[in-house]
Design an enzyme around this catalytic site. Structure first.
Site, PDB file in Angstrom:
ATOM      1  N   GLN A  97      43.866-103.960  24.075  1.00 31.51           N
ATOM      2  CA  GLN A  97      43.927-102.996  25.174  1.00 31.51           C
ATOM      3  C   GLN A  97      43.455-103.676  26.462  1.00 31.51           C
ATOM      4  OE1 GLN A  97      41.235 -99.594  25.830  1.00 31.51           O
ATOM      5  NE2 GLN A  97      43.039 -98.286  25.778  1.00 31.51           N
ATOM      6  N   TYR A 184      40.619 -94.457  34.632  1.00 31.97           N
ATOM      7  CA  TYR A 184      40.462 -95.816  35.160  1.00 31.97           C
ATOM      8  C   TYR A 184      41.564 -96.118  36.180  1.00 31.97           C
ATOM      9  CZ  TYR A 184      36.942 -96.071  31.525  1.00 31.97           C
ATOM     10  OH  TYR A 184      35.842 -95.815  30.744  1.00 31.97           O
ATOM     11  N   ARG A 232      48.550 -96.567  27.190  1.00 30.32           N
ATOM     12  CA  ARG A 232      47.784 -95.362  26.851  1.00 30.32           C
ATOM     13  C   ARG A 232      47.678 -94.481  28.089  1.00 30.32           C
ATOM     14  NH1 ARG A 232      41.937 -93.989  23.957  1.00 30.32           N
ATOM     15  NH2 ARG A 232      43.035 -93.137  22.181  1.00 30.32           N
ATOM     16  N   GLY A 322      39.492 -92.601  16.129  1.00 31.60           N
ATOM     17  CA  GLY A 322      38.452 -93.390  16.785  1.00 31.60           C
ATOM     18  C   GLY A 322      37.160 -93.354  15.997  1.00 31.60           C
TER      19      GLY A 322
HETATM   20  C1  LIG Z   1      32.409 -95.571  21.155  1.00 33.55           C
HETATM   21  C2  LIG Z   1      33.723 -95.233  21.814  1.00 33.55           C
HETATM   22  C3  LIG Z   1      34.320 -96.142  22.666  1.00 33.55           C
HETATM   23  C4  LIG Z   1      35.576 -95.872  23.242  1.00 33.55           C
HETATM   24  N1  LIG Z   1      36.175 -96.836  24.009  1.00 33.55           N
HETATM   25  C5  LIG Z   1      37.452 -96.662  24.429  1.00 33.55           C
HETATM   26  C6  LIG Z   1      38.152 -97.715  25.060  1.00 33.55           C
HETATM   27  O1  LIG Z   1      37.653 -98.847  25.235  1.00 33.55           O
HETATM   28  N2  LIG Z   1      39.425 -97.452  25.473  1.00 33.55           N
HETATM   29  C7  LIG Z   1      40.014 -96.242  25.304  1.00 33.55           C
HETATM   30  O2  LIG Z   1      41.162 -96.043  25.713  1.00 33.55           O
HETATM   31  N3  LIG Z   1      39.375 -95.224  24.676  1.00 33.55           N
HETATM   32  C8  LIG Z   1      38.118 -95.424  24.220  1.00 33.55           C
HETATM   33  N4  LIG Z   1      37.501 -94.416  23.518  1.00 33.55           N
HETATM   34  C9  LIG Z   1      38.242 -93.190  23.168  1.00 33.55           C
HETATM   35  C10 LIG Z   1      38.867 -93.325  21.761  1.00 33.55           C
HETATM   36  O3  LIG Z   1      39.911 -94.266  21.745  1.00 33.55           O
HETATM   37  C11 LIG Z   1      39.431 -91.986  21.244  1.00 33.55           C
HETATM   38  O4  LIG Z   1      40.495 -91.608  22.056  1.00 33.55           O
HETATM   39  C12 LIG Z   1      38.377 -90.895  21.223  1.00 33.55           C
HETATM   40  O5  LIG Z   1      37.217 -91.337  20.557  1.00 33.55           O
HETATM   41  C13 LIG Z   1      38.896 -89.631  20.551  1.00 33.55           C
HETATM   42  O6  LIG Z   1      39.320 -89.905  19.240  1.00 33.55           O
HETATM   43  P1  LIG Z   1      38.401 -89.577  17.961  1.00 33.55           P
HETATM   44  O7  LIG Z   1      38.122 -88.096  18.021  1.00 33.55           O
HETATM   45  O8  LIG Z   1      39.243 -89.949  16.796  1.00 33.55           O
HETATM   46  O9  LIG Z   1      37.148 -90.387  18.083  1.00 33.55           O
HETATM   47  C14 LIG Z   1      36.230 -94.654  22.981  1.00 33.55           C
HETATM   48  C15 LIG Z   1      35.603 -93.729  22.137  1.00 33.55           C
HETATM   49  C16 LIG Z   1      34.385 -94.002  21.548  1.00 33.55           C
HETATM   50  C17 LIG Z   1      33.777 -93.003  20.596  1.00 33.55           C
END
Ligand SMILES: Cc1cc2nc3c(=O)[nH]c(=O)nc-3n(C[C@H](O)[C@H](O)[C@H](O)COP(=O)(O)O)c2cc1C
Length: 366
Positions: A97, A184, A232, A322
């Protein structure tokens, strides 16, 4: 067998299942270079059909958080090579990414303490980034005041995205995911509530709002080929002080139509789960799917049952998880066999070393 565990042809790349590991910043690269722990962490999670790496800044300027591994130095590329080798050795696939945070940054993580950049010189209020506080201690701090980019700089950043994509391929990634989500830089241009520029990249017209996103996509595609490029998006996202604006839905659908003609690997909707929770969001995503002819990934709060439901309904092709992947390195296998899931420790999401990172066992080892 549920569709979640059937294979998928992603623009010629064979995915063993439709489970995607969502991009997650873990902030453990103290010197911005991925190391053997990073390789171990991603290798442990290679049971996913596709892994999307944590956000990797394309430049010092594109960085908003301490300890995020970059995509712009020889050392970083060598570090990522260890990661992609570990994933491929386990039969997994991984995209990088690539990320520019724009105004969601702080002087302490910018080179020589200069101001972050943005479409306009407007600070992100009520927001936090992980940087150094006034005493030089790492922690959550408010973003610094940004300065507005000029058009030459916008073109320079577009090229830096393409360079980062090149680096990702050199590092052995199967492709890149352009980070156009979560408030972003790319979304800062798309959001007309923020983007009050008056040049060709200005928010007054749909073409102006989406120009930067499309130029980045085109530059990256020109460098590594459309089959290796995903993006994304988080339509209607309100992260980092972004607000509603007139013509918002039309903007996202126009972007979907433009992207549809570019034959990308995929569009990843990061907030699909919350959008689907409202009638308006649900019909928006249905419309989005009609306009965008390629592969979709949905993310945001999914569990096996809800993932299977959106696949069965034909709303998406792949589903990303995630937080469940943090505590369950073998998440796909656990879901497939009906094994129980472990809960993640929220206190070790960001920063630190192995604890909460590489020490979650696979189910059989419990
Ligand atoms: C610890 C953490 C770090 C994340 N870092 C990013 C990231 O670097 N880039 C991004 O697009 N989303 C990031 N997200 C969002 C996740 O990709 C995801 O969309 C979000 O956690 C919701 O999905 P989930 O309910 O399955 O966790 C992050 C989420 C968490 C929990």
């Amino acid at each position: 067998m549920s569709e979640l565990f059937s294979s998928y042809n992603l623009s010629g790349l064979h995915l063993k299942n439709r489970v995607v590991m969502a991009p997650m910043t873990r902030a453990r690269a103290v010197d911005t270079v991925p190391d053997s722990n990073t390789a171990l962490y991603y290798g442990q999670r290679a049971g996913a059909g596709l892994i999307v790496s944590e956000g990797t800044p394309i430049s010092d300027e594109g960085r908003g958080y301490l300890y995020t591994p970059g995509a712009y130095s020889v050392e970083q590329v060598a570090g990522w090579k260890k990661v992609t080798d570990a994933v491929h050795a386990q039969g997994g696939k991984i995209f990088s990414q690539i990320w520019h945070v724009g105004r969601v940054s702080h002087v302490s993580v910018q080179r020589d303490g200069i101001a972050p950049v943005a479409p306009v010189a407007v600070i992100a209020k009520d927001s936090n980034v992980f940087a150094l506080d006034e005493s030089g201690v790492p922690g959550l701090v408010a973003p610094s005041a940004p300065r507005a980019l000029n058009t030459d700089e916008i073109n320079r950043i577009t090229q830096e995205f393409a360079d980062a994509a090149d680096n990702a391929v050199k590092a052995g990634f199967d492709g890149v995911e352009i980070h156009g989500a979560n408030g972003y830089l790319i979304e800062q241009f798309i959001n007309a509530g923020l983007n009050k520029r008056e040049d060709a990249y200005g928010g007054a017209t749909i073409a102006g709002r989406i120009r930067f996103a499309l130029e980045v996509v085109d530059a990256v595609v020109a460098r590594i080929g459309s089959a290796r490029v995903g993006i994304r998006l988080t339509p209607f996202s309100r992260l980092f002080d972004l607000h509603a604006f007139d013509g918002e839905k039309e903007t996202w659908l126009a972007l979907a139509a433009e992207l549809s003609s570019r034959n990308l690997a995929y569009i990843h909707i990061g907030n699909a789960g919350s959008l689907l929770a409202t009638e308006e969001g649900y019909s928006f995503l249905k419309e989005f799917r009609e306009v965008y002819q390629g592969t979709l990934i949905f993310a945001g709060g999914y569990r096996q049952e809800t993932a299977e439901r959106v696949l069965d309904e034909g709303l998406t092709d792949l589903v990303a998880f995630g937080r469940p992947y943090i505590a369950n390195p073998d998440l796909a296998e656990r879901m497939q066999h009906g094994w129980p899931l472990a809960d993640p420790d929220y206190t070790t999401f960001y920063g630190g070393a192995q604890k909460g990172y590489t020490d979650y066992p696979a189910y059989k080892a419990v």
